[in-house]
Design an enzyme around this catalytic site. Sequence first.
Site, PDB file in Angstrom:
ATOM      1  N   GLY A 171      17.359  65.584  38.618  1.00  0.00           N
ATOM      2  CA  GLY A 171      17.339  64.129  38.445  1.00  0.00           C
ATOM      3  C   GLY A 171      16.169  63.631  37.604  1.00  0.00           C
ATOM      4  O   GLY A 171      15.271  64.386  37.233  1.00  0.00           O
TER       5      GLY A 171
ATOM      6  N   GLU B  86      15.662  57.976  41.886  1.00  0.00           N
ATOM      7  CA  GLU B  86      16.790  57.908  40.956  1.00  0.00           C
ATOM      8  C   GLU B  86      17.934  57.130  41.625  1.00  0.00           C
ATOM      9  O   GLU B  86      18.353  57.454  42.735  1.00  0.00           O
ATOM     10  CB  GLU B  86      17.260  59.327  40.627  1.00  0.00           C
ATOM     11  CG  GLU B  86      18.375  59.332  39.606  1.00  0.00           C
ATOM     12  CD  GLU B  86      18.834  60.754  39.256  1.00  0.00           C
ATOM     13  OE1 GLU B  86      19.105  61.522  40.186  1.00  0.00           O
ATOM     14  OE2 GLU B  86      18.928  61.051  38.056  1.00  0.00           O
TER      15      GLU B  86
ATOM     16  N   GLU C 180      17.993  73.298  28.328  1.00  0.00           N
ATOM     17  CA  GLU C 180      19.352  73.568  27.865  1.00  0.00           C
ATOM     18  C   GLU C 180      19.418  73.213  26.382  1.00  0.00           C
ATOM     19  O   GLU C 180      18.527  72.582  25.836  1.00  0.00           O
ATOM     20  CB  GLU C 180      20.374  72.750  28.669  1.00  0.00           C
ATOM     21  CG  GLU C 180      20.514  73.298  30.086  1.00  0.00           C
ATOM     22  CD  GLU C 180      21.841  73.040  30.751  1.00  0.00           C
ATOM     23  OE1 GLU C 180      22.400  71.943  30.554  1.00  0.00           O
ATOM     24  OE2 GLU C 180      22.306  73.929  31.490  1.00  0.00           O
TER      25      GLU C 180
ATOM     26  N   LYS D 194       8.328  68.868  36.422  1.00  0.00           N
ATOM     27  CA  LYS D 194       8.178  68.382  37.805  1.00  0.00           C
ATOM     28  C   LYS D 194       9.514  68.515  38.562  1.00  0.00           C
ATOM     29  O   LYS D 194      10.242  69.493  38.377  1.00  0.00           O
ATOM     30  CB  LYS D 194       7.631  66.944  37.792  1.00  0.00           C
ATOM     31  CG  LYS D 194       6.205  66.871  37.207  1.00  0.00           C
ATOM     32  CD  LYS D 194       5.817  65.497  36.751  1.00  0.00           C
ATOM     33  CE  LYS D 194       5.111  64.666  37.796  1.00  0.00           C
ATOM     34  NZ  LYS D 194       4.632  63.386  37.236  1.00  0.00           N
TER      35      LYS D 194
ATOM     36  N   GLU E 238      18.613  71.737  36.041  1.00  0.00           N
ATOM     37  CA  GLU E 238      18.498  70.460  35.312  1.00  0.00           C
ATOM     38  C   GLU E 238      18.743  69.384  36.353  1.00  0.00           C
ATOM     39  O   GLU E 238      19.885  69.177  36.780  1.00  0.00           O
ATOM     40  CB  GLU E 238      19.584  70.362  34.240  1.00  0.00           C
ATOM     41  CG  GLU E 238      19.394  71.285  33.066  1.00  0.00           C
ATOM     42  CD  GLU E 238      18.303  70.823  32.118  1.00  0.00           C
ATOM     43  OE1 GLU E 238      17.713  69.758  32.346  1.00  0.00           O
ATOM     44  OE2 GLU E 238      18.040  71.548  31.156  1.00  0.00           O
TER      45      GLU E 238
ATOM     46  N   GLY F   4      13.126  69.602  37.261  1.00  0.00           N
ATOM     47  CA  GLY F   4      13.449  70.984  36.880  1.00  0.00           C
ATOM     48  C   GLY F   4      12.755  71.337  35.581  1.00  0.00           C
ATOM     49  O   GLY F   4      12.485  70.464  34.751  1.00  0.00           O
TER      50      GLY F   4
ATOM     51  N   PRO G  58      33.175  73.293  39.388  1.00  0.00           N
ATOM     52  CA  PRO G  58      33.046  71.910  38.921  1.00  0.00           C
ATOM     53  C   PRO G  58      32.801  70.967  40.106  1.00  0.00           C
ATOM     54  O   PRO G  58      32.971  71.367  41.260  1.00  0.00           O
ATOM     55  CB  PRO G  58      34.416  71.637  38.292  1.00  0.00           C
ATOM     56  CG  PRO G  58      35.366  72.527  39.036  1.00  0.00           C
ATOM     57  CD  PRO G  58      34.573  73.738  39.474  1.00  0.00           C
TER      58      PRO G  58
ATOM     59  N   TRP H 231      29.267  65.533  37.977  1.00  0.00           N
ATOM     60  CA  TRP H 231      30.436  64.771  37.541  1.00  0.00           C
ATOM     61  C   TRP H 231      30.155  63.821  36.392  1.00  0.00           C
ATOM     62  O   TRP H 231      31.085  63.227  35.855  1.00  0.00           O
ATOM     63  CB  TRP H 231      31.013  63.957  38.719  1.00  0.00           C
ATOM     64  CG  TRP H 231      29.958  63.198  39.477  1.00  0.00           C
ATOM     65  CD1 TRP H 231      29.410  63.554  40.678  1.00  0.00           C
ATOM     66  CD2 TRP H 231      29.295  61.997  39.086  1.00  0.00           C
ATOM     67  NE1 TRP H 231      28.438  62.667  41.047  1.00  0.00           N
ATOM     68  CE2 TRP H 231      28.354  61.685  40.087  1.00  0.00           C
ATOM     69  CE3 TRP H 231      29.396  61.150  37.982  1.00  0.00           C
ATOM     70  CZ2 TRP H 231      27.526  60.561  40.017  1.00  0.00           C
ATOM     71  CZ3 TRP H 231      28.576  60.029  37.917  1.00  0.00           C
ATOM     72  CH2 TRP H 231      27.662  59.753  38.915  1.00  0.00           C
ATOM     73  N   ASN H 232      28.904  63.597  35.999  1.00  0.00           N
ATOM     74  CA  ASN H 232      28.674  62.473  35.070  1.00  0.00           C
ATOM     75  C   ASN H 232      29.115  62.773  33.631  1.00  0.00           C
ATOM     76  O   ASN H 232      29.410  61.848  32.885  1.00  0.00           O
ATOM     77  CB  ASN H 232      27.219  61.988  35.124  1.00  0.00           C
ATOM     78  CG  ASN H 232      26.225  63.031  34.736  1.00  0.00           C
ATOM     79  OD1 ASN H 232      26.474  64.220  34.878  1.00  0.00           O
ATOM     80  ND2 ASN H 232      25.088  62.596  34.236  1.00  0.00           N
TER      81      ASN H 232
ATOM     82  N   CYS I  56      21.512  61.456  33.156  1.00  0.00           N
ATOM     83  CA  CYS I  56      20.224  61.966  33.632  1.00  0.00           C
ATOM     84  C   CYS I  56      19.085  61.391  32.789  1.00  0.00           C
ATOM     85  O   CYS I  56      17.991  61.202  33.279  1.00  0.00           O
ATOM     86  CB  CYS I  56      20.209  63.477  33.616  1.00  0.00           C
ATOM     87  SG  CYS I  56      20.899  64.157  32.105  1.00  0.00           S
TER      88      CYS I  56
HETATM   89  P1  NDP Z   1      25.067  66.812  42.963  1.00  0.00           P
HETATM   90  O1  NDP Z   1      23.784  67.553  43.032  1.00  0.00           O
HETATM   91  O2  NDP Z   1      25.505  66.056  44.150  1.00  0.00           O
HETATM   92  O3  NDP Z   1      26.262  67.838  42.627  1.00  0.00           O
HETATM   93  C1  NDP Z   1      26.202  68.719  41.538  1.00  0.00           C
HETATM   94  C2  NDP Z   1      27.019  69.957  41.857  1.00  0.00           C
HETATM   95  O4  NDP Z   1      26.394  70.661  42.932  1.00  0.00           O
HETATM   96  C3  NDP Z   1      28.436  69.638  42.330  1.00  0.00           C
HETATM   97  O5  NDP Z   1      29.314  70.604  41.814  1.00  0.00           O
HETATM   98  C4  NDP Z   1      28.298  69.760  43.838  1.00  0.00           C
HETATM   99  O6  NDP Z   1      29.509  70.023  44.506  1.00  0.00           O
HETATM  100  C5  NDP Z   1      27.352  70.926  43.949  1.00  0.00           C
HETATM  101  N1  NDP Z   1      26.669  71.036  45.232  1.00  0.00           N
HETATM  102  C6  NDP Z   1      26.424  70.055  46.143  1.00  0.00           C
HETATM  103  N2  NDP Z   1      25.761  70.574  47.211  1.00  0.00           N
HETATM  104  C7  NDP Z   1      25.586  71.889  46.966  1.00  0.00           C
HETATM  105  C8  NDP Z   1      24.970  72.949  47.693  1.00  0.00           C
HETATM  106  N3  NDP Z   1      24.408  72.759  48.887  1.00  0.00           N
HETATM  107  N4  NDP Z   1      24.976  74.179  47.153  1.00  0.00           N
HETATM  108  C9  NDP Z   1      25.531  74.408  45.938  1.00  0.00           C
HETATM  109  N5  NDP Z   1      26.149  73.438  45.206  1.00  0.00           N
HETATM  110  C10 NDP Z   1      26.160  72.195  45.703  1.00  0.00           C
HETATM  111  O7  NDP Z   1      24.969  65.915  41.665  1.00  0.00           O
HETATM  112  P2  NDP Z   1      26.003  64.831  41.133  1.00  0.00           P
HETATM  113  O8  NDP Z   1      27.318  65.521  40.868  1.00  0.00           O
HETATM  114  O9  NDP Z   1      25.968  63.663  42.037  1.00  0.00           O
HETATM  115  O10 NDP Z   1      25.381  64.457  39.691  1.00  0.00           O
HETATM  116  C11 NDP Z   1      24.384  63.524  39.528  1.00  0.00           C
HETATM  117  C12 NDP Z   1      23.007  64.166  39.492  1.00  0.00           C
HETATM  118  O11 NDP Z   1      22.950  65.115  38.438  1.00  0.00           O
HETATM  119  C13 NDP Z   1      21.900  63.190  39.193  1.00  0.00           C
HETATM  120  O12 NDP Z   1      20.803  63.464  40.027  1.00  0.00           O
HETATM  121  C14 NDP Z   1      21.538  63.464  37.737  1.00  0.00           C
HETATM  122  O13 NDP Z   1      20.246  63.098  37.373  1.00  0.00           O
HETATM  123  C15 NDP Z   1      21.754  64.933  37.688  1.00  0.00           C
HETATM  124  N6  NDP Z   1      21.954  65.354  36.299  1.00  0.00           N
HETATM  125  C16 NDP Z   1      20.890  65.944  35.648  1.00  0.00           C
HETATM  126  C17 NDP Z   1      21.018  66.310  34.312  1.00  0.00           C
HETATM  127  C18 NDP Z   1      19.870  66.936  33.579  1.00  0.00           C
HETATM  128  O14 NDP Z   1      20.103  67.412  32.475  1.00  0.00           O
HETATM  129  N7  NDP Z   1      18.657  66.966  34.102  1.00  0.00           N
HETATM  130  C19 NDP Z   1      22.266  66.083  33.578  1.00  0.00           C
HETATM  131  C20 NDP Z   1      23.317  65.457  34.365  1.00  0.00           C
HETATM  132  C21 NDP Z   1      23.139  65.117  35.690  1.00  0.00           C
HETATM  133  P3  NDP Z   1      30.362  68.795  45.143  1.00  0.00           P
HETATM  134  O15 NDP Z   1      30.785  67.981  43.983  1.00  0.00           O
HETATM  135  O16 NDP Z   1      31.449  69.482  45.828  1.00  0.00           O
HETATM  136  O17 NDP Z   1      29.421  68.062  46.052  1.00  0.00           O
END
Ligand code: NDP
Length: 498
Positions: A254, A387, A464, A457, A252, A460, A178, A153-154, A286
């Site tokens: 945390g 994080e 991208e 690490k 990608e 991931g 999404p 969502w960010n 992130c």
């Molecule tokens: P989440 O991991 O909670 O959710 C990401 C997506 O995964 C959502 O669509 C979520 O659905 C879905 N999801 C949750 N549980 C499962 C499952 N068991 N199986 C499959 N899909 C699942 O992350 P956040 O949305 O809270 O985003 C924040 C995180 O994203 C932070 O840790 C941040 O660091 C990371 N991030 C990393 C980036 C990078 O480039 N490395 C870039 C941006 C963010 P639902 O919403 O329904 O729970």
Amino acid sequence: MDFLNQEFYNLIGGKLVKAVKGGTMNVINPANNKVVAVVPKCTAEDVELAVAAANRAKNAWKNTYVGERANLLCKLGAIIAEHAEELVPMETAQYGGPVSKTRNFDIPAAVGEFELMAGMGRSVTGNTITADPLARIMTLREPFGVCGLITPWNFPLVTAVSKLGPALITGNTVVLKPPSCAPLTVLKMGEYAIEAGFPAGVINIVAGPGSEVGEAIVNHRDVNKISFTGDSHVGKRIMELASRQVKSVASELGGKNAMIVLDDAELDNAVEAATYAAFFNSGQNCGSPSRFYVQEGIYDAFVSRFVKAAGKIIVGDPTDPKTMMGPLAYNACLDTAERFIESAKKAGSRVLLGGERPTTADMKDGAYVMPTIFEVYDNKIDMMQEEIFAPVVGVMKIKTPEEAIDLVNDSHYGLCASIWTMDYRRALLMIDKLEVGTCWINQHLKIVPETPWGGCKESGWTKENSMLVFEEYTFHKHVWLELGDKPHTFWEKMIDLG
Ligand code: NDP
């Protein structure tokens, strides 16, 4: 502003549809905790339909001339640009990103990403290999087929587009899920995909909980590739599930990113960058730095200036163009931030700024936390290891650059870090030792689509953006064309040819 008078649909097989079982879920504005929209809440049944549609569409899409695929991506980008003024408040309302971000960054970045991928993706190449003069050996770049894209969502729209662009241009069809708290702009993009003229089934979008919809995508036998951005714990769960079918996973995850400020740093720039990178988007990036290792000679000057600058950040109503920092994305994020703040206090860290939620009338009902800076004395405490994904950071005094390297590497994450110094030779030698996937010198949180993004690490190992992203959405099929007159065998003269 709300969107309660608008209908939001999934996109399956070229049609805008409700969830099969009729389920819905509310989208909440974290600035005031009011419902702003109602969207479909899918189940595994919807995923089944979406994957079937993507599977039906995959051969024709793979065999479409890449220039046509590129034109469709550009058209979709152009439609997003036309609807920018609708999308900006929608993006802001669903997760609290201030309009100064959603208008200036999110929408233009989504459009730019489609344009860039449409351009670069037209010249993705395989290899030729000169191992044998009596053969022509090559690799063909093939799409995976159906890709499952699961996004956070960010940056709700941009993250989805940064997966859609490279997946589609290389000939994959997709099922995109999404985030449940912020699905609005991605669902809208489904409507625009029809308008742009994408063939039915090439793009499918299903909203619903990760535990059901996300896992159904990951577990589906006809999905060959998962591209996931999100939390490391969720990433591990997805990799576990995907491993049962030896599915390819791009992740990608945390970060616990560091900024190292050395004695010879240009102070104004270091302070400006620290203030922006740590608190932009309420620290929910992130790549945001949340650990600061500052050398003793510059420590007092840096910390006092950083605290002063962060204290002047305008926090408030995200729809006000002057607002620099809005609320966190939802209440549970606030609970997490407060839990880390309390544990840092208990661990003996000193609050230099913030540490509390605001109580003013305009913010008391929202998921707000003020910019918070701790002086920290122990790198092992939770807030320096985990994080937080909030505007909460720790600053530690260090004596030498070597000490900073050890502290940065003392983490299970490895997304990014920055070094602030005028001594580029020393910085480059330090970079060799830092266990991170992205490293800046005298810069932080500068992420542009032409350059690779990703970590190592538990952040991931995926990349991208840039040309490297195409490695994630294609595999190399090896082709050998024999020009010699004999087949290869180690059984020479042993095979009885009759
Ligand atoms: P989440 O991991 O909670 O959710 C990401 C997506 O995964 C959502 O669509 C979520 O659905 C879905 N999801 C949750 N549980 C499962 C499952 N068991 N199986 C499959 N899909 C699942 O992350 P956040 O949305 O809270 O985003 C924040 C995180 O994203 C932070 O840790 C941040 O660091 C990371 N991030 C990393 C980036 C990078 O480039 N490395 C870039 C941006 C963010 P639902 O919403 O329904 O729970």
